[in-house]
Design a protein around this motif. Structure first.
Motif: not given
Length: 131
Positions: A22, A25-26, A29, A42-44, A66-68, A87, A107
């Motif tokens: 996480i 990923f953040n 992103a 994007l934020e996971a 969850r990706i926001k 993804v 998403v």
């Protein structure tokens, strides 16, 4: 007794891997957004996931990845699908998510009410071996 200590240690090690994924990923992103490669930040985070999507490795009450999309506006369904495809088209990432206990990719945007969900096993190319 020692076996139980090893099980607990394994659980914490696996949770550490999940949080590291996480965090990585953040960070990626954020860097992609800052450099202009990605049009949206994007934020996971970890969510409950969809119980119908569970598999052999699913984490209880924490199977959702969850990706926001922090766009500041409501995104269309096609835009949300485009984010999800980034993804889902990466077999290695999908298998890593599955091996770490995620079963659902979600998403969402941060302004609207739209969202999309995918069953990760459907994108693993494992032909249902783990279900």
């Amino acid at each position: 007794m020692w076996h139980k200590i090893m099980v607990i240690a394994d659980w914490f090690g696996e949770m550490g891997e999940r949080f590291k994924l996480i965090r990585d990923f953040n960070r990626a992103a954020k860097n992609a957004f800052i450099s202009g490669i990605a049009p949206t930040l994007l934020e996971a985070k970890i969510t409950y996931g969809e119980s119908d999507y569970r598999h052999a490795f699913s984490k209880w009450m924490a199977g959702g990845f969850r990706i926001k999309a922090l766009s500041g506006r409501a995104l269309s369904k096609s835009e949300l699908i485009e984010v999800g495809k980034v993804v889902l088209d990466n077999d290695e990432l999908v298998r890593k998510l599955i091996s770490l206990g995620w079963d659902t990719l979600e998403v969402h945007d941060n302004a609207g009410f739209n969202g999309c969900k995918w069953k990760l096993m459907d994108y693993s190319n494992l032909s249902g071996i783990l279900t």
